[in-house]
Design a protein around this motif. Structure first.
Motif, PDB file in Angstrom:
ATOM      1  N   GLU A   1       9.981  28.729  18.998  1.00  0.00           N
ATOM      2  CA  GLU A   1       9.522  27.510  19.542  1.00  0.00           C
ATOM      3  C   GLU A   1       7.932  27.378  19.073  1.00  0.00           C
ATOM      4  O   GLU A   1       7.231  26.321  18.748  1.00  0.00           O
ATOM      5  N   ARG A   2       7.130  28.559  19.163  1.00  0.00           N
ATOM      6  CA  ARG A   2       5.956  28.633  18.737  1.00  0.00           C
ATOM      7  C   ARG A   2       5.769  28.316  17.364  1.00  0.00           C
ATOM      8  O   ARG A   2       4.807  27.626  17.063  1.00  0.00           O
TER       9      ARG A   2
ATOM     10  N   SER B   1      10.135  21.192  21.050  1.00  0.00           N
ATOM     11  CA  SER B   1       9.871  21.950  20.041  1.00  0.00           C
ATOM     12  C   SER B   1      10.977  23.053  19.383  1.00  0.00           C
ATOM     13  O   SER B   1      10.652  23.824  18.680  1.00  0.00           O
TER      14      SER B   1
ATOM     15  N   ASN C   1      11.740  14.629  12.547  1.00  0.00           N
ATOM     16  CA  ASN C   1      10.497  15.381  13.304  1.00  0.00           C
ATOM     17  C   ASN C   1       9.762  14.075  14.139  1.00  0.00           C
ATOM     18  O   ASN C   1       9.389  14.311  15.334  1.00  0.00           O
TER      19      ASN C   1
ATOM     20  N   GLN D   1       7.519  26.544  15.226  1.00  0.00           N
ATOM     21  CA  GLN D   1       7.856  25.067  15.243  1.00  0.00           C
ATOM     22  C   GLN D   1       6.719  24.284  15.554  1.00  0.00           C
ATOM     23  O   GLN D   1       6.249  23.462  15.020  1.00  0.00           O
ATOM     24  N   ALA D   2       6.183  24.451  16.739  1.00  0.00           N
ATOM     25  CA  ALA D   2       4.770  23.784  17.190  1.00  0.00           C
ATOM     26  C   ALA D   2       3.863  23.941  16.179  1.00  0.00           C
ATOM     27  O   ALA D   2       3.031  23.220  16.204  1.00  0.00           O
TER      28      ALA D   2
ATOM     29  N   GLY E   1       4.646  22.160  12.752  1.00  0.00           N
ATOM     30  CA  GLY E   1       4.757  20.633  12.691  1.00  0.00           C
ATOM     31  C   GLY E   1       5.731  20.045  11.758  1.00  0.00           C
ATOM     32  O   GLY E   1       6.650  20.710  11.638  1.00  0.00           O
TER      33      GLY E   1
ATOM     34  N   SER F   1       9.113  21.581   9.458  1.00  0.00           N
ATOM     35  CA  SER F   1      10.274  20.564   9.772  1.00  0.00           C
ATOM     36  C   SER F   1      10.931  20.522   8.294  1.00  0.00           C
ATOM     37  O   SER F   1      12.176  20.471   8.173  1.00  0.00           O
TER      38      SER F   1
END
Length: 316
Positions: free
Chosen positions: A120-121, A267, A176, A123-124, A127, A131
């Protein structure tokens, strides 16, 4: 392509029209259709068994297609029913894999949850570029490599790999943003009402009016080996057939698929999307190729029928 002559109808001795339809060469007795010109599902159902037996789209059988609106509706009917039947496995696998991820995420214990937290981190922090890259890998590179391994990757192979990679990178960035804007509008909750709203927007606004209208001509361009002949690619009937086939495939796979995707925090939605996408990208490539073959047989059959109608002298 050779065209098969009309065969005799055993019930009354009259000729039976035959059509090259759907995801394979399917002989359809147009006499089983509604005499007023409406498509009868009963007539098409009798011939779907040919598809389930795995009739090869490249086989020697190349029946004559029924021209006009009636023939097109019959093509769409058989193609959609065949796609629905053949996509059941893909849809089931997608839903099962997605639900397995939901169960693992919620009940996998602290170690598993910490792994999801790290993803999750990433992907966050990554950004849109992250993606785009991951979607290019799962939707483009990996499916192409699998198709290459089983001998199903169309030629020219290098261009196909590049096409799929670039296309899915762009779509990854677009999806995204779709997920981001939906979170802004409906919130980041995973309750049933929020999930249903997001699925409806995703499947009945984004896909039919934005995504699939772009994919249909692009995949036809790919199926025609990236030709510069726009007239060949942008045939209205062929584009419509490709659109209907793809949209059905999208709905069968992604209505259950996005129902699972939206059960995750924002996320984590892109990583889950990419897991399902890997199977769907392969399916979409095959659906496009088969729809293109069906439209090619239709065009060739209409040319032959026109030549026969005018006769050797070129006059009616």
């Amino acid at each position: 392509a050779k065209t098969a002559p009309p065969s005799a109808n055993p019930s009354n001795g009259e000729p039976a029209a035959e059509c090259a339809l759907g995801l394979g060469d399917v002989k359809v007795d147009v006499g089983k259709l509604d005499p007023l010109g409406d498509v009868s599902s009963a007539g098409a159902d009798a011939h779907l068994g040919e598809l389930e037996k795995g009739v090869s789209p490249g086989s020697a059988m190349a029946p004559v297609a029924s021209p006009g609106l009636r023939g097109f509706l019959l093509e769409v009917l058989v193609n959609v029913k065949a796609a629905a039947r053949q996509n059941r496995v893909s849809a089931t696998i997608s839903f099962v894999v997605g639900m397995a991820l939901v169960v693992i995420y919620n009940f996998g214990g602290p170690d598993v949850r910490s792994g999801f937290d790290r993803l999750e981190r990433v992907q966050a922090d990554g950004g849109v570029p992250f993606s785009a890259v991951t979607t290019a890998v799962f939707g483009g590179v990996l499916p192409c490599l699998l198709q290459l391994a089983i001998g199903k990757l169309p030629r020219p192979r290098n261009l196909n790999l590049a096409f799929q990679t670039v296309l899915w990178a762009i779509l990854g960035a677009a999806v995204n943003r779709l997920y981001f804007f939906q979170a802004q509008i409906f919130g980041d909750g995973t309750d049933a009402a929020t999930v249903v709203k997001k699925v409806l927007v995703d499947q009945f606004i984004w896909n039919p009016f934005m995504c699939v209208p772009a994919l249909a001509p692009l995949y036809r361009w790919r199926d025609h080996e990236f030709t510069r002949d726009c007239q060949t690619v942008f045939q209205p009937r062929a584009i419509a057939l490709a659109y209907c086939s793809m949209l059905l495939s999208v709905w069968v796979t992604w209505i259950p698929g996005t129902s699972v995707v939206y059960l995750f925090p924002a996320s984590l939605q892109m990583p889950v999307f990419n897991v399902i996408l890997f199977m769907f990208a392969i399916l979409l490539a095959f659906v496009s190729q088969n729809a293109t073959r069906a439209s090619q047989r239709t065009s060739e059959s209409e040319l032959v029928a026109g030549a026969r109608a005018t006769g050797p002298s070129g006059k009616d």
